[in-house]
Design an enzyme around this catalytic site. Structure first.
Site, short mmCIF file in Angstrom:
data_model
loop_
_atom_site.label_atom_id
_atom_site.label_comp_id
_atom_site.label_asym_id
_atom_site.label_seq_id
_atom_site.Cartn_x
_atom_site.Cartn_y
_atom_site.Cartn_z
N CYS A 115 63.24 -0.02 -20.36
CA CYS A 115 62.48 -0.28 -19.13
C CYS A 115 62.06 -1.75 -18.98
O CYS A 115 61.57 -2.14 -17.91
CB CYS A 115 61.27 0.63 -19.06
SG CYS A 115 61.72 2.36 -19.26
N HIS A 255 56.27 -2.34 -14.58
CA HIS A 255 57.16 -1.20 -14.73
C HIS A 255 56.44 0.05 -14.23
O HIS A 255 55.26 0.26 -14.53
CB HIS A 255 57.55 -1.05 -16.21
CG HIS A 255 58.29 0.20 -16.49
ND1 HIS A 255 59.33 0.62 -15.69
CD2 HIS A 255 58.15 1.14 -17.46
CE1 HIS A 255 59.81 1.76 -16.17
NE2 HIS A 255 59.10 2.10 -17.23
N ASN A 285 59.84 7.09 -12.77
CA ASN A 285 60.20 6.00 -13.69
C ASN A 285 61.72 5.81 -13.66
O ASN A 285 62.45 6.66 -14.17
CB ASN A 285 59.71 6.38 -15.09
CG ASN A 285 60.06 5.34 -16.14
OD1 ASN A 285 60.86 4.45 -15.92
ND2 ASN A 285 59.47 5.47 -17.32
N1 COA Z 1 53.55 20.08 -16.63
C1 COA Z 1 52.52 20.76 -17.16
N2 COA Z 1 52.08 20.56 -18.41
C2 COA Z 1 52.69 19.62 -19.13
C3 COA Z 1 53.76 18.86 -18.65
C4 COA Z 1 54.19 19.13 -17.34
N3 COA Z 1 55.21 18.45 -16.77
N4 COA Z 1 54.15 18.00 -19.59
C5 COA Z 1 53.37 18.20 -20.66
N5 COA Z 1 52.48 19.19 -20.39
C6 COA Z 1 51.47 19.75 -21.25
C7 COA Z 1 51.75 19.51 -22.72
O1 COA Z 1 52.67 20.47 -23.19
C8 COA Z 1 50.39 19.69 -23.31
O2 COA Z 1 50.14 21.06 -23.47
P1 COA Z 1 49.48 21.62 -24.81
O3 COA Z 1 48.13 20.93 -24.89
O4 COA Z 1 49.39 23.07 -24.54
O5 COA Z 1 50.41 21.24 -25.89
C9 COA Z 1 49.45 19.18 -22.22
O6 COA Z 1 50.24 19.12 -21.02
C10 COA Z 1 48.85 17.82 -22.50
O7 COA Z 1 49.88 16.97 -22.94
P2 COA Z 1 49.57 15.48 -23.27
O8 COA Z 1 50.79 14.88 -23.88
O9 COA Z 1 48.26 15.40 -24.00
O10 COA Z 1 49.32 14.91 -21.82
P3 COA Z 1 49.00 13.44 -21.43
O11 COA Z 1 47.73 13.37 -20.69
O12 COA Z 1 49.19 12.49 -22.59
O13 COA Z 1 50.14 13.11 -20.39
C11 COA Z 1 52.27 12.02 -20.26
C12 COA Z 1 51.49 13.23 -20.78
C13 COA Z 1 53.70 12.16 -20.69
C14 COA Z 1 52.18 12.01 -18.73
C15 COA Z 1 51.62 10.73 -20.83
O14 COA Z 1 51.47 10.84 -22.23
C16 COA Z 1 52.44 9.52 -20.54
O15 COA Z 1 52.60 9.13 -19.41
N6 COA Z 1 52.97 8.84 -21.57
C17 COA Z 1 53.80 7.69 -21.40
C18 COA Z 1 55.18 8.15 -21.01
C19 COA Z 1 56.01 7.04 -20.45
O16 COA Z 1 55.56 6.28 -19.65
N7 COA Z 1 57.26 6.99 -20.88
C20 COA Z 1 58.20 6.02 -20.45
C21 COA Z 1 57.83 4.67 -20.94
S1 COA Z 1 58.96 3.49 -20.44
#
Ligand code: COA
Length: 330
Positions: A115, A255, A285
């Site tokens: 990215c 980004h 993204n």
């Molecule tokens: N819909 C519903 N629930 C979802 C889900 C979705 N699409 N994706 C994940 N969950 C659930 C998880 O399974 C977890 O459930 P659990 O507690 O029963 O295990 C719960 O939501 C919380 O997950 P968590 O990872 O704590 O959520 P979060 O607040 O950290 O948000 C992201 C998850 C992925 C949105 C966040 O971590 C993020 O944006 N990270 C960076 C990712 C990124 O930018 N990647 C590319 C970089 S270039």
């Protein structure tokens, strides 16, 4: 020898027509529009059709950038394609784009900084022009992430979209152009963002396919923690090299991964969120295309004027993070 001013003379973007909304995902996986919007800011994204590869998206964005720069494809002497989703593992995709757009006088190379790729590409292009190796470099960021996400993995499939962007880098008017750049990296030893199989480490065997190792895997919270530090750090490093302060920036084009990451960066940088250009709600993204698409949109809307100071900052798999500060040239 007098120092050259090197910058952008034209930008373009291409988004596939197919819109996939959060409600579409509600029908196939256990998720909700509410969860996706509140955790990421994403409302919809674009997916390429079956017949569209990364090269097709990249070529369309490139044609637009050439048109906006008012130059022809045969004036381009180098194509730098930033992508993590090339058409093939062997045979670089930049060569395929060279053919598609008729840039017969251009060298062609792919770079993979995930990215951060578009920003890395701009910095490399500046170096090529500064050294005299090239005169007009076409930088493209293009991705078809929909091919490498597991549509049953709710942790990843809702986040990514397909798209492409391009910029022409060459000598520009004195006092404008790319003022400074910072290119950072650190090895992701724990596999927080990685596609395991298909490379030299883990060949694409039947067993790997059964384990779905051909798809991207992500530890979301690890990436989040990295991103909220990397975005401000890269921007501040580039500003420092330019002997500028955060308050000198007219617009940050980050980004477009997650609005919460951008809000956290806005606080750390003490730059109001209104000065960040955001379009991740529409496209998700798009990895190495995201910053270029946002730059093109902001320019097309007339939000960027000659003389404006813009920071383009990316972070991504690798791990990589990068920023360029540009004084807009036209
Ligand atoms: N819909 C519903 N629930 C979802 C889900 C979705 N699409 N994706 C994940 N969950 C659930 C998880 O399974 C977890 O459930 P659990 O507690 O029963 O295990 C719960 O939501 C919380 O997950 P968590 O990872 O704590 O959520 P979060 O607040 O950290 O948000 C992201 C998850 C992925 C949105 C966040 O971590 C993020 O944006 N990270 C960076 C990712 C990124 O930018 N990647 C590319 C970089 S270039």
């Amino acid at each position: 020898m007098a120092q050259k001013n090197i910058g952008i003379i034209g930008v373009g973007a291409y988004l596939p027509e197919k819109v996939v909304t959060n409600f579409d995902f509600e029908k196939i996986i256990d998720t909700s529009d509410e969860w996706i919007r509140t955790r990421t800011g994403i409302e919809e994204r674009r997916f390429a059709t079956e017949n569209q590869a990364t090269s097709d998206l990249g070529a369309e964005a490139a044609k637009k950038a050439l048109e906006n720069a008012g130059i022809s494809a045969d004036e381009i002497d180098m194509i730098i394609l930033a992508t993590a989703t090339p058409d093939y593992l062997v045979q670089n995709t930049a060569c395929i784009i060279q053919e598609l757009i008729g840039a017969k006088n251009a060298g062609a190379i792919d770079v993979n900084a995930a990215c951060s790729g578009f920003v890395y590409g701009l910095a490399l292009a500046k170096g090529m022009v500064a050294s005299g190796i090239n005169k007009k470099v076409l930088v493209i960021g293009a991705e078809v992430f929909s091919r490498i996400v597991d549509m049953e993995d709710r942790n990843t499939c809702v986040l990514f979209g397909d798209g492409a962007a391009a910029a022409i880098v060459t000598e520009v008017e004195c006092g404008t152009g790319i003022i400074s750049e910072f290119l950072g990296a650190e090895a992701d030893k724990t596999g927080s963002l990685r596609t395991i199989a298909g490379g030299s480490k883990v060949p694409l065997t039947r067993e790997a396919l059964d384990k779905k190792e051909n798809f991207i895997q992500m530890k979301g919270q690890d990436v989040f923690k990295f991103a909220v530090k990397a975005l401000p750090k890269a921007t501040l490093e580039a500003l420092d090299k330019a002997s500028m302060k955060a308050s000198d920036i007219d617009m940050v084009i980050p980004h477009q991964a997650n609005v919460r990451i951008i809000e956290a960066a806005s606080k750390r940088l003490e730059i109001p969120i209104e000065r960040f250009y955001l379009n991740l709600n529409k496209y998700g993204n798009t990895s190495s295309a995201s910053i270029g698409i946002a730059l093109f949109e902001a320019w097309e809307k007339g939000l960027i004027k000659k003389g404006d100071v813009i920071a383009l900052t990316g972070f991504g798999a690798g791990l990589t993070y990068a920023s360029v500060i540009i004084k807009w040239s036209y």
